[in-house]
Design a protein around this motif. Structure first.
Motif, PDB file in Angstrom:
ATOM      1  N   VAL A  94       1.497   5.248   0.463  1.00 56.06           N
ATOM      2  CA  VAL A  94       1.015   6.524   0.986  1.00 56.06           C
ATOM      3  C   VAL A  94       2.005   7.589   0.527  1.00 56.06           C
ATOM      4  O   VAL A  94       3.173   7.561   0.908  1.00 56.06           O
ATOM      5  CB  VAL A  94       0.929   6.520   2.526  1.00 56.06           C
ATOM      6  CG1 VAL A  94       0.474   7.884   3.037  1.00 56.06           C
ATOM      7  CG2 VAL A  94      -0.013   5.419   3.008  1.00 56.06           C
ATOM      8  N   ILE A 147       0.870  -1.169   0.000  1.00 55.33           N
ATOM      9  CA  ILE A 147       0.000   0.000   0.000  1.00 55.33           C
ATOM     10  C   ILE A 147       0.910   1.223   0.000  1.00 55.33           C
ATOM     11  O   ILE A 147       1.844   1.304   0.795  1.00 55.33           O
ATOM     12  CB  ILE A 147      -0.899   0.003   1.247  1.00 55.33           C
ATOM     13  CG1 ILE A 147      -1.765  -1.264   1.275  1.00 55.33           C
ATOM     14  CG2 ILE A 147      -1.757   1.259   1.308  1.00 55.33           C
ATOM     15  CD1 ILE A 147      -2.343  -1.570   2.633  1.00 55.33           C
ATOM     16  N   VAL A 167       3.336  -1.385   3.870  1.00 56.29           N
ATOM     17  CA  VAL A 167       2.990   0.005   3.584  1.00 56.29           C
ATOM     18  C   VAL A 167       4.262   0.748   3.193  1.00 56.29           C
ATOM     19  O   VAL A 167       5.250   0.742   3.928  1.00 56.29           O
ATOM     20  CB  VAL A 167       2.342   0.697   4.792  1.00 56.29           C
ATOM     21  CG1 VAL A 167       1.982   2.146   4.448  1.00 56.29           C
ATOM     22  CG2 VAL A 167       1.096  -0.064   5.247  1.00 56.29           C
ATOM     23  N   VAL A 185      -5.725   3.184   4.700  1.00 50.57           N
ATOM     24  CA  VAL A 185      -4.770   2.070   4.770  1.00 50.57           C
ATOM     25  C   VAL A 185      -5.463   0.814   5.296  1.00 50.57           C
ATOM     26  O   VAL A 185      -5.281  -0.290   4.756  1.00 50.57           O
ATOM     27  CB  VAL A 185      -3.566   2.442   5.658  1.00 50.57           C
ATOM     28  CG1 VAL A 185      -2.726   1.210   5.984  1.00 50.57           C
ATOM     29  CG2 VAL A 185      -2.711   3.495   4.970  1.00 50.57           C
TER      30      VAL A 185
END
Length: 258
Positions: free
Chosen positions: A58, A56, A127, A115
Motif C-alpha cells: 500500500v 501486499i 502488508v 487489501v
C-alpha cells in the motif's frame, strides 16, 4: 520420373529459402540522459515486484512540500481523538492530527477492500505500507487501521520525510509495530507539527546525513542528537525544503522526478 520430380521440389525449396530482403533502417543512436532518467520510475516498479516477499504493498504519494507546511499548520492541526468508526476500541487518549485523519478517511475503505481482495486472491497476510511526506502520515494511520480491521496481518511500514502525526500516546502505540522512519538532512517536514503543540514521533528513525554521507539509527521518540532529525533541524528557518525530496540513497522522490 521420381528423380526429376524430387529435383524440381528441391529447386522450389531453395527458392523459397532465399535470403530475405532487409528493409532500410535508421541509424542506431545513443539515448539521451533525460530519456534514460525517465525510465527510472518504471524500473523501480518492476524491481519492487521482486522485493516485497509476497507482500501486499500500500503506497501513498505525498504533496507539494511548500503547500504541505501550510497544511500541517492549518485550522485543523489540533490533535483529535481517533474516529471509532475506523479505529474501534482504540484508547481515547490516543490523538492524531485532525487534517491528516480527514485525508486518511477519504481512501481508508477503498484500501481496506483492496487489501482484503488481494489477500484472498494471493493467500498473503503480509502488508507493506510506504509513503513520502503526507503519504508517510497516511501510511502510519493505515498501519493502525488495517491491523485493527484485519488482526491476522503482519505489517511493515517505511516512511520517507514524514511529519509528526499524533501525540505521545499515538507514538507509544506504534512502538510494537515494524516501523522505519527515514529522514534526510535538513528536511523541515519531520519537525512539524511542533512538539510544543502536543505532537511526537514514534520510534524507528533512521537519519541520512549528507554532511558525512552516513545513515544513523536514532532510537526512541524525537531523538535530539545532532545526527538525528529533531536535533539537527531546530526550526524551519534553519531547514532546507529541497532535502525533503532527497536524494534518499541516491534516489529523488516527487512528481517532478517521474
Amino acid at each position: 520420373m521420381l528423380l526429376p520430380t524430387l529435383f524440381f521440389l528441391a529447386q522450389a525449396l531453395v527458392s523459397a529459402l532465399a535470403a530475405p530482403v532487409l528493409n532500410e533502417r535508421a541509424s542506431v543512436t545513443a539515448a539521451s540522459a533525460s530519456v534514460v532518467s525517465s525510465f527510472t520510475p518504471y524500473i523501480q516498479f518492476a524491481r519492487a515486484a521482486y522485493c516485497t516477499e509476497d507482500s501486499i504493498v500500500v503506497a501513498h504519494e505525498g504533496t507539494d512540500p511548500t503547500q504541505f507546511l501550510s497544511l500541517v499548520n492549518d485550522a485543523d492541526f489540533f490533535p483529535d481523538a481517533m474516529d471509532q468508526a475506523y479505529f474501534p476500541g482504540i484508547s481515547s487518549s490516543i490523538l492524531v492530527h485532525g487534517g491528516f485523519q480527514d485525508t486518511f478517511k477519504r481512501s481508508a475503505s477503498s484500501i481496506l477492500a483492496a487489501v482484503k481482495k488481494v489477500m484472498a486472491a494471493k493467500s498473503s497476510s503480509k502488508v507493506t505500507l510506504v509513503g513520502h511526506s503526507l503519504g508517510g502520515a497516511l501510511a502510519l494511520l493505515d498501519t493502525v487501521y488495517l491491523k485493527i480491521q484485519i488482526p491476522s496481518i503482519t505489517t511493515k511500514t517505511v516512511t520517507l520525510g514524514g511529519p509528526r502525526v499524533g501525540n505521545p500516546a499515538f507514538a507509544s502505540y506504534l512502538g510494537s509495530f515494524d516501523l522505519t522512519r527515514i529522514t534526510h538532512e535538513l528536511d523541515p517536514i519531520p519537525i512539524v507539527p511542533g512538539r510544543g503543540l502536543g505532537f511526537a514521533h514514534p520510534q524507528g528513525e533512521v537519519h541520512q546525513s549528507s554532511a558525512d554521507d552516513k545513515w544513523y539509527n536514532c532510537p526512541g521518540s524525537d531523538n535530539t542528537d545532532l545526527r538525528c532529525s529533531t536535533g539537527n533541524v531546530l526550526n524551519i528557518f534553519l531547514s532546507d525544503i529541497v532535502d525533503h525530496l532527497g536524494p534518499y540513497n541516491n534516489l529523488w522522490v516527487g512528481t517532478i522526478y517521474c
